[in-house]
Design a protein around this motif. Structure first.
Motif, PDB file in Angstrom:
ATOM      1  N   TYR A 170      -3.730   3.391  -1.490  1.00 23.26           N
ATOM      2  CA  TYR A 170      -4.154   2.474  -2.868  1.00 23.26           C
ATOM      3  C   TYR A 170      -3.047   1.329  -2.969  1.00 23.26           C
ATOM      4  O   TYR A 170      -2.105   1.136  -1.471  1.00 23.26           O
ATOM      5  CB  TYR A 170      -2.740   3.762  -3.568  1.00 23.26           C
ATOM      6  CG  TYR A 170      -2.845   2.503  -4.711  1.00 23.26           C
ATOM      7  CD1 TYR A 170      -4.010   2.309  -6.116  1.00 23.26           C
ATOM      8  CD2 TYR A 170      -1.351   2.099  -5.184  1.00 23.26           C
ATOM      9  CE1 TYR A 170      -3.626   2.129  -6.854  1.00 23.26           C
ATOM     10  CE2 TYR A 170      -1.298   2.083  -6.355  1.00 23.26           C
ATOM     11  CZ  TYR A 170      -1.932   1.733  -7.763  1.00 23.26           C
ATOM     12  OH  TYR A 170      -2.030   0.782  -8.246  1.00 23.26           O
ATOM     13  N   SER A 171      -3.568   0.071  -3.293  1.00 31.90           N
ATOM     14  CA  SER A 171      -3.095  -1.101  -3.493  1.00 31.90           C
ATOM     15  C   SER A 171      -2.551  -0.833  -4.436  1.00 31.90           C
ATOM     16  O   SER A 171      -3.509  -1.473  -5.493  1.00 31.90           O
ATOM     17  CB  SER A 171      -4.909  -1.494  -3.207  1.00 31.90           C
ATOM     18  OG  SER A 171      -4.036  -3.224  -3.221  1.00 31.90           O
ATOM     19  N   GLU A 230     -11.146  -5.776   2.963  1.00 32.35           N
ATOM     20  CA  GLU A 230     -11.363  -6.560   4.545  1.00 32.35           C
ATOM     21  C   GLU A 230     -10.349  -5.918   5.103  1.00 32.35           C
ATOM     22  O   GLU A 230     -10.984  -5.593   6.317  1.00 32.35           O
ATOM     23  CB  GLU A 230     -11.495  -8.265   4.332  1.00 32.35           C
ATOM     24  CG  GLU A 230     -10.882  -9.146   5.358  1.00 32.35           C
ATOM     25  CD  GLU A 230     -11.860 -10.165   4.897  1.00 32.35           C
ATOM     26  OE1 GLU A 230     -11.727 -11.039   5.864  1.00 32.35           O
ATOM     27  OE2 GLU A 230     -11.284 -10.724   4.117  1.00 32.35           O
ATOM     28  N   ALA A 231      -9.305  -5.974   4.353  1.00 31.78           N
ATOM     29  CA  ALA A 231      -7.902  -5.518   5.143  1.00 31.78           C
ATOM     30  C   ALA A 231      -8.415  -4.113   5.718  1.00 31.78           C
ATOM     31  O   ALA A 231      -7.914  -3.695   6.677  1.00 31.78           O
ATOM     32  CB  ALA A 231      -7.046  -5.204   4.900  1.00 31.78           C
ATOM     33  N   LEU A 232      -8.824  -3.177   5.167  1.00 29.59           N
ATOM     34  CA  LEU A 232      -9.491  -1.453   5.586  1.00 29.59           C
ATOM     35  C   LEU A 232     -10.714  -1.894   6.230  1.00 29.59           C
ATOM     36  O   LEU A 232     -10.176  -1.196   7.477  1.00 29.59           O
ATOM     37  CB  LEU A 232     -10.363  -0.954   4.396  1.00 29.59           C
ATOM     38  CG  LEU A 232      -8.737  -0.211   2.931  1.00 29.59           C
ATOM     39  CD1 LEU A 232      -9.771   0.155   2.128  1.00 29.59           C
ATOM     40  CD2 LEU A 232      -7.707   0.531   4.402  1.00 29.59           C
ATOM     41  N   GLU A 233     -11.533  -2.534   6.360  1.00 30.36           N
ATOM     42  CA  GLU A 233     -12.831  -2.474   6.657  1.00 30.36           C
ATOM     43  C   GLU A 233     -12.637  -3.304   8.784  1.00 30.36           C
ATOM     44  O   GLU A 233     -12.301  -2.690   9.413  1.00 30.36           O
ATOM     45  CB  GLU A 233     -13.383  -4.322   7.155  1.00 30.36           C
ATOM     46  CG  GLU A 233     -14.327  -3.506   5.391  1.00 30.36           C
ATOM     47  CD  GLU A 233     -15.533  -4.276   5.064  1.00 30.36           C
ATOM     48  OE1 GLU A 233     -16.038  -4.268   4.610  1.00 30.36           O
ATOM     49  OE2 GLU A 233     -15.368  -5.729   5.085  1.00 30.36           O
ATOM     50  N   ILE A 262       0.980  -1.139  -0.183  1.00 29.97           N
ATOM     51  CA  ILE A 262      -0.264   0.039   0.523  1.00 29.97           C
ATOM     52  C   ILE A 262       0.592   1.359   0.124  1.00 29.97           C
ATOM     53  O   ILE A 262       2.014   1.441   0.093  1.00 29.97           O
ATOM     54  CB  ILE A 262      -1.360   0.191   1.209  1.00 29.97           C
ATOM     55  CG1 ILE A 262      -0.635  -0.139   2.399  1.00 29.97           C
ATOM     56  CG2 ILE A 262      -2.239  -0.846   1.002  1.00 29.97           C
ATOM     57  CD1 ILE A 262      -1.310   0.491   3.955  1.00 29.97           C
ATOM     58  N   VAL A 263       0.417   2.229  -0.881  1.00 30.24           N
ATOM     59  CA  VAL A 263       0.730   3.783  -0.236  1.00 30.24           C
ATOM     60  C   VAL A 263      -0.483   4.970   0.397  1.00 30.24           C
ATOM     61  O   VAL A 263      -1.342   4.331  -0.406  1.00 30.24           O
ATOM     62  CB  VAL A 263       0.930   4.341  -1.561  1.00 30.24           C
ATOM     63  CG1 VAL A 263       1.431   5.872  -0.825  1.00 30.24           C
ATOM     64  CG2 VAL A 263       2.390   3.886  -2.252  1.00 30.24           C
ATOM     65  N   GLN A 267      -1.161  -3.224   6.612  1.00 30.24           N
ATOM     66  CA  GLN A 267      -1.152  -3.260   6.004  1.00 30.24           C
ATOM     67  C   GLN A 267      -0.796  -4.749   6.889  1.00 30.24           C
ATOM     68  O   GLN A 267      -1.017  -6.344   5.446  1.00 30.24           O
ATOM     69  CB  GLN A 267       0.371  -3.230   6.023  1.00 30.24           C
ATOM     70  CG  GLN A 267       1.766  -4.150   5.218  1.00 30.24           C
ATOM     71  CD  GLN A 267       1.337  -4.300   3.947  1.00 30.24           C
ATOM     72  OE1 GLN A 267       1.309  -3.322   2.671  1.00 30.24           O
ATOM     73  NE2 GLN A 267       1.048  -5.368   3.361  1.00 30.24           N
ATOM     74  N   GLU A 268      -0.371  -4.889   7.774  1.00 27.93           N
ATOM     75  CA  GLU A 268      -0.490  -6.390   8.464  1.00 27.93           C
ATOM     76  C   GLU A 268      -2.666  -7.082   8.333  1.00 27.93           C
ATOM     77  O   GLU A 268      -1.985  -7.873   7.967  1.00 27.93           O
ATOM     78  CB  GLU A 268      -0.457  -6.265  10.502  1.00 27.93           C
ATOM     79  CG  GLU A 268       0.686  -5.550  11.071  1.00 27.93           C
ATOM     80  CD  GLU A 268       0.862  -5.588  12.453  1.00 27.93           C
ATOM     81  OE1 GLU A 268      -0.056  -4.973  12.791  1.00 27.93           O
ATOM     82  OE2 GLU A 268       2.311  -5.530  12.307  1.00 27.93           O
ATOM     83  N   GLU A 269      -3.383  -6.274   8.882  1.00 29.92           N
ATOM     84  CA  GLU A 269      -4.371  -6.893   8.429  1.00 29.92           C
ATOM     85  C   GLU A 269      -4.314  -7.472   7.053  1.00 29.92           C
ATOM     86  O   GLU A 269      -4.572  -8.819   6.548  1.00 29.92           O
ATOM     87  CB  GLU A 269      -6.236  -5.900   8.431  1.00 29.92           C
ATOM     88  CG  GLU A 269      -5.528  -5.136   9.723  1.00 29.92           C
ATOM     89  CD  GLU A 269      -5.792  -6.717  10.833  1.00 29.92           C
ATOM     90  OE1 GLU A 269      -6.196  -8.269  10.392  1.00 29.92           O
ATOM     91  OE2 GLU A 269      -6.487  -6.276  11.720  1.00 29.92           O
ATOM     92  N   TYR A 270      -4.079  -6.630   5.665  1.00 29.23           N
ATOM     93  CA  TYR A 270      -3.815  -6.803   3.574  1.00 29.23           C
ATOM     94  C   TYR A 270      -2.612  -8.431   4.148  1.00 29.23           C
ATOM     95  O   TYR A 270      -3.314  -9.154   3.322  1.00 29.23           O
ATOM     96  CB  TYR A 270      -3.379  -6.025   3.553  1.00 29.23           C
ATOM     97  CG  TYR A 270      -3.530  -6.205   1.981  1.00 29.23           C
ATOM     98  CD1 TYR A 270      -3.873  -7.405   1.505  1.00 29.23           C
ATOM     99  CD2 TYR A 270      -2.831  -4.985   1.623  1.00 29.23           C
ATOM    100  CE1 TYR A 270      -4.609  -6.846   0.541  1.00 29.23           C
ATOM    101  CE2 TYR A 270      -3.671  -5.066  -0.069  1.00 29.23           C
ATOM    102  CZ  TYR A 270      -4.669  -5.272  -0.483  1.00 29.23           C
ATOM    103  OH  TYR A 270      -4.704  -5.749  -1.863  1.00 29.23           O
ATOM    104  N   ASN A 271      -1.809  -8.297   5.138  1.00 29.46           N
ATOM    105  CA  ASN A 271      -0.817  -9.703   4.970  1.00 29.46           C
ATOM    106  C   ASN A 271      -2.100 -10.838   5.731  1.00 29.46           C
ATOM    107  O   ASN A 271      -1.666 -12.309   4.882  1.00 29.46           O
ATOM    108  CB  ASN A 271       0.462  -9.340   6.271  1.00 29.46           C
ATOM    109  CG  ASN A 271       1.100  -8.509   5.658  1.00 29.46           C
ATOM    110  OD1 ASN A 271       1.229  -8.353   4.242  1.00 29.46           O
ATOM    111  ND2 ASN A 271       1.730  -8.306   6.588  1.00 29.46           N
TER     112      ASN A 271
END
Length: 283
Positions: free
Chosen positions: A190-191, A170-173, A102-103, A159-163
């Motif tokens: 941004y993804s 879902e990571a953002l939520e 992400i950025v 980022q940790e949720e994205y991992n």
């Protein structure tokens, strides 16, 4: 107070010289919200300097036309900084921040920043599970120069949720549902993995609209009106929108819990607006 703003191309649309001119105008408007640093992401590189947007643009123009960093690109996402935590003269503290997937840039503050870090670190042996992009090499060893600002913790959480879930929305939520307990924020995220742009706000202003098949957004409505953006809307508290190149992919409100009860902020107004103060109920 900081400023965020930018443009996102829909479909196969690319930015042109007229967009570059609008972005320069928008950047200068945004510096009214913060002039200690200016940074942007154009889909290829994060570029940031500890100076006002107008000064940075003028400096770049002396080397090469600023428009060359815009034309042909599919996005241009900006931040102007008025610092709270983290010296802006240390460029690592300025926005945007780039992590593995992400950025992002943030307007606002995590009021319980140190508490947030302590709580997250105490849950388990905590190590940053991401690849931070701002690295440098000393005598053959790569060092990571971590930012000192509270804003960076937002990116770490996402980022940790994205991992864990491998899904941007879902990571953002997941991340935003607890981040809002620690402060206020207007964000663009941004993804890089999925080529998606997210906008989110909680107790900080954020507006968006459209012009020539492009999504434009900024911290204040008049800024978009000044560059002739149409159909301007204000994000509401806890509203998260996500755009792909095909258009809106997601638009909903982040739910949160107060003392065991679930609320959607669309239908709920808190009198004190100090929800981070009761953090013990949420963790």
């Amino acid at each position: 107070m900081c400023g965020i703003g930018g443009v996102w191309g829909l479909g196969d649309v690319r930015l042109d010289k007229r967009d570059a001119k609008r972005l320069i105008e928008l950047a200068i408007y945004l510096q009214s919200r913060g002039d200690k640093a200016f940074g942007f992401y154009n889909g290829e590189n994060v570029i940031k300097f500890p100076s006002s947007a107008s000064d940075v643009i003028a400096m770049i123009d002396r080397i090469r036309p600023f428009s060359e960093l815009v034309t042909g690109k599919r996005m241009f996402l900006m931040h102007t900084r008025e610092p709270t935590i983290g010296d802006p003269l240390k460029n690592k503290n300025n926005h945007p921040f780039e992590l593995k997937d992400i950025v992002f840039a943030h307007n606002g503050m995590l009021y319980e920043y140190t508490l947030f870090r302590d709580i997250r670190c105490s849950v388990s042996e905590h190590e940053y599970s991401y690849e931070y992009i701002d690295t440098y090499e000393i005598l053959g060893k790569v060092e990571t120069d971590l930012p000192e600002t509270d804003s960076f913790e937002i990116g770490v959480a996402i980022q940790e949720e994205y991992n864990k879930c491998n899904d941007f929305i879902e990571a953002l939520e997941r991340a935003l549902s607890y981040l809002i307990y620690f402060g206020d924020m207007a964000l663009w995220i941004y993804s890089k993995r999925e080529d998606l742009l997210a906008l989110f706000k909680f107790e900080r202003p954020l507006f968006y609209g459209f012009k020539n098949s492009k999504l434009w957004f900024a911290s204040e409505k008049w800024m978009l009106e000044s560059i002739k953006v149409k159909k301007i809307k204000a994000l509401r508290d806890c509203e998260l929108i996500v755009y792909s190149r095909d258009g809106e992919e997601y638009n909903d409100f982040i739910e949160f819990e107060i003392k065991g009860k679930s609320y959607c902020v669309e239908n709920y107004v808190e009198e004190e607006r100090d929800i981070w103060r009761d953090w013990r109920f949420y963790l």
